[in-house]
Motif scaffolding. Structure first.
Motif, PDB file in Angstrom:
ATOM      1  N   ALA A 272      31.780 104.130  20.136  1.00 35.68           N
ATOM      2  CA  ALA A 272      31.118 105.374  19.741  1.00 35.68           C
ATOM      3  C   ALA A 272      30.624 105.322  18.301  1.00 35.68           C
ATOM      4  N   ILE A 273      31.482 104.851  17.382  1.00 34.42           N
ATOM      5  CA  ILE A 273      31.063 104.849  15.975  1.00 34.42           C
ATOM      6  C   ILE A 273      29.983 103.804  15.712  1.00 34.42           C
ATOM      7  N   GLN A 274      29.897 102.798  16.597  1.00 34.83           N
ATOM      8  CA  GLN A 274      28.822 101.815  16.485  1.00 34.83           C
ATOM      9  C   GLN A 274      27.536 102.299  17.156  1.00 34.83           C
ATOM     10  N   GLY A 275      27.644 103.404  17.885  1.00 31.04           N
ATOM     11  CA  GLY A 275      26.474 103.941  18.577  1.00 31.04           C
ATOM     12  C   GLY A 275      26.104 103.169  19.823  1.00 31.04           C
ATOM     13  N   HIS A 276      27.068 102.439  20.396  1.00 30.23           N
ATOM     14  CA  HIS A 276      26.812 101.612  21.581  1.00 30.23           C
ATOM     15  C   HIS A 276      27.091 102.418  22.847  1.00 30.23           C
ATOM     16  N   VAL A 277      26.148 103.226  23.226  1.00 37.10           N
ATOM     17  CA  VAL A 277      26.334 104.168  24.327  1.00 37.10           C
ATOM     18  C   VAL A 277      26.491 103.451  25.668  1.00 37.10           C
ATOM     19  N   SER A 311      21.897 110.526  15.704  1.00 33.93           N
ATOM     20  CA  SER A 311      21.755 111.727  16.533  1.00 33.93           C
ATOM     21  C   SER A 311      21.299 111.355  17.941  1.00 33.93           C
ATOM     22  N   ASN A 312      20.540 110.279  18.046  1.00 31.70           N
ATOM     23  CA  ASN A 312      20.091 109.823  19.360  1.00 31.70           C
ATOM     24  C   ASN A 312      21.267 109.381  20.227  1.00 31.70           C
ATOM     25  N   ALA A 313      22.201 108.625  19.626  1.00 33.84           N
ATOM     26  CA  ALA A 313      23.397 108.188  20.355  1.00 33.84           C
ATOM     27  C   ALA A 313      24.238 109.402  20.767  1.00 33.84           C
ATOM     28  N   PHE A 314      24.342 110.383  19.871  1.00 35.62           N
ATOM     29  CA  PHE A 314      25.128 111.583  20.174  1.00 35.62           C
ATOM     30  C   PHE A 314      24.520 112.335  21.363  1.00 35.62           C
ATOM     31  N   LYS A 315      23.179 112.458  21.391  1.00 33.09           N
ATOM     32  CA  LYS A 315      22.506 113.126  22.517  1.00 33.09           C
ATOM     33  C   LYS A 315      22.828 112.437  23.833  1.00 33.09           C
TER      34      LYS A 315
END
Length: 589
Positions: A272-277, A311-315
């Motif tokens: 998650a913190i790496q943004g690896h969805v 923000s894209n990863a969070f979406k």
């Protein structure tokens, strides 16, 4: 060694040696104690089929502990390897004794604790690896002095057909395979960082395991409690997602393992913190209830998705039902992920697109500081970051305010905010832009506070921050107050001198002088990462000759220190790719 004999050995010309008593050949040595056989194997780069040498040279090692077999393996001379093994067996009439003698040669280690198989694995000599492992299949090749076994070395070297063959032959031919690597890592950790061979290693373990309990490679953790799945979650930006699928297929329970460091993060948190969805989706699809796990602060995967600052990863996370349900879950301070989002909207416009509409704001309730996400969005977000008024004043260089606050409560030890920053660390890291006022802030914190906390994020201190902020004046102030800061290292084992050595291209050399003046022993500290470099090595590879001169003038014997590969400062001067820096180094006695 006589020059004529040396040249003959290098060329593979045996005629001059036929005139010498064979019993004396083992006494013809170079300064490094290389025999004529060593000389030949070190210089020649093609296959050699000659068998004209005496058995006495077979097991003779040079100063580095290298036997002829080590060199033949290193340079990939597979025919020579066969000859050496055959010659080791030849003196014995009893075949069993011959095999024993040959295996003794195969198991000999050099000064690094490496056998010929270690050498062959590192250089991807697949033919040599095949010969060695078939000759001694039952021997469990242990780790060298750096904690690396042949399989670990082979897995860590990288991708390529020859490397794949090396791993195949070790796994196929050896009855006892040791996966061990340095710092608690295994060959599986290495394979993940090298982007290959993950399935091979797991399939071999599966064949050997008699019970599910014996299938433990996927759950073996390093010294920080990171499993192979932690590694793939971290590196998946450049590792095929199939590696994640393979690990989960073999043992999905690894998703529940939390690291043993203070943060206690699971693989889902790391992804998650790496943004690896994509990794997160795969983990959640296999183990949906792992979403319930939180770290030491009570943060769940969605908190970490915000911390990724994407923000894209969070979406994308909000489109995953199991993760979307976490949006109203609170951490230990009562903050939901959207409390963090609200704080980010203050300075980062892209987060405003994911901020909830007015109708749904109420579902996030108040945190323990009685703040709603609406109040935080309007600018009341100091406490969400864990900042006190002193943190805020230090960040904005409000020296008068700092004076008032520290005099009012001098005995309070102001702890770090959620980013690991203490007020002093913040003040030291601000840098040139407000030098005069910032200097006053630091002076007042040091003078008025009876218990000063120098801590910063990732193990750094205010001294590390002052160096990166190009402030040698603050460097001296901090050392005058607390001398031991000079040897305090960050999470990678970097001392302030490492930082000064790295950044000296734009830091006044006086910062280096101050550090060495207060504690020159910091020059001997090696980083705790795999490379084990000292400050001198860092200065050299950056091409910072003035820093090198200063370190060497204070601590001349630190030049003797080498990294994990045996590289000294001059090796790093070459690696800097600056011929000018290298020439300057050669002028330093």
């Amino acid at each position: 060694m006589d020059p004529v004999l040396y040249k003959a050995a290098a060329a593979g010309n045996i005629d001059p040696f036929n005139k010498i008593d064979p019993a004396c050949l083992d006494r013809i040595l170079t300064p490094d104690e290389n025999t004529i056989l060593h000389v030949y194997l070190r210089i020649q780069r093609w296959e050699w089929g000659s068998t004209a040498f005496v058995p006495a040279l077979l097991l003779q090692a040079n100063k580095k502990g290298e036997t002829p077999l080590h060199l033949a393996a290193k340079y990939g001379h597979s025919n020579v390897v066969k000859v050496l093994i055959a010659r080791a067996k030849a003196p014995f009439a009893d075949p069993e004794s011959g095999v024993t003698a040959a295996r003794m040669m195969l198991r000999m280690t050099n000064g690094e604790g490496e056998t010929a198989l270690h050498e062959a694995a590192r250089k991807a000599r697949s033919r040599v690896v095949g010969i060695l492992t078939k000759e001694d299949p039952d021997f469990s090749y242990s780790a060298n002095v750096h904690g690396e076994t042949p399989l670990y070395i082979a897995a860590s070297v990288g991708r390529g057909p020859e490397q794949g063959k090396v791993i195949d032959k070790i796994l196929r031919n050896c009855s006892e395979v040791d996966h061990v690597g340095p710092n608690g890592r295994t060959a599986l950790h290495a394979a993940i960082t090298a982007r290959d061979h993950v399935r091979k290693l797991l399939e071999k373990e599966k064949k050997l395991a008699n019970t599910p309990e014996e299938k433990k490679l996927a759950k073996t953790t390093d010294e920080n409690g990171w499993s192979p799945l932690h590694y793939v979650s971290y590196f998946s930006g450049w590792i095929d997602i199939s590696a994640v699928k393979v690990l989960l297929e073999y043992d999905a329970s690894a998703t529940y393992i939390a690291e043993t460091t203070e943060k206690k993060r699971t693989t889902l948190h790391i992804a998650a913190i790496q943004g690896h969805v994509d990794v997160m989706k795969e983990i959640v699809s296999r183990c949906p209830d792992c979403c319930e796990l939180v770290d030491n602060r009570g943060w769940n995967a969605l908190h970490y998705a915000v911390a990724s600052q994407s923000s894209n990863a969070f979406k994308k996370c909000l489109s995953i039902p199991e993760l979307e349900r976490l949006k109203i879950e609170k951490d230990d301070k009562g903050n939901t992920p959207f409390h963090l989002v609200a704080a980010l909207t203050h300075n980062q416009k892209e987060w405003r697109a994911v901020y909830p509409n007015e109708k749904s704001i109420g579902i996030y309730s108040l945190n323990k500081q009685k703040q709603s996400i609406a109040s935080i969005r309007c600018g009341d977000f100091g406490e969400i970051q864990g900042d006190t008024a002193l943190h805020e004043a230090a960040r904005k260089a409000r020296s008068h305010v700092v004076g008032i606050l520290t005099k009012e409560d001098p005995d309070f030890s102001y702890s770090a905010n959620v980013h690991g920053e203490t007020p002093l660390y913040i003040a030291a890291s601000v840098g040139f832009c407000r030098r005069q006022e910032q200097g006053k802030v630091i002076d007042k914190i040091l003078r008025n506070c009876s218990a000063v906390d120098y801590g910063g994020p990732n193990g750094r201190t205010a001294l590390h921050a002052a160096i990166t902020a190009r402030d040698h004046v603050t460097v001296r102030k901090l050392l005058e107050k607390e001398k031991k800061l000079a040897k305090t290292t960050d999470e990678n084992g970097w001392s302030p001198l490492h930082y000064a050595a790295y950044f000296s291209g734009w830091i006044d050399i006086s910062a280096v002088k101050v550090l060495l003046e207060y504690d020159a022993s910091a020059a001997y500290i090696a980083e705790t990462t795999e490379k084990e470099r000292i400050a001198l090595h860092i200065a050299v590879i950056q091409g910072h000759v003035d820093v090198m001169k200063e370190i060497v003038s204070r601590c001349p014997d630190c030049c003797e220190l080498v990294d994990n590969r045996g590289w000294n400062a001059l090796h790093y001067a070459v690696a800097s790719q600056s011929s000018i820096a290298f020439k300057e180094c050669l002028r330093i006695p």
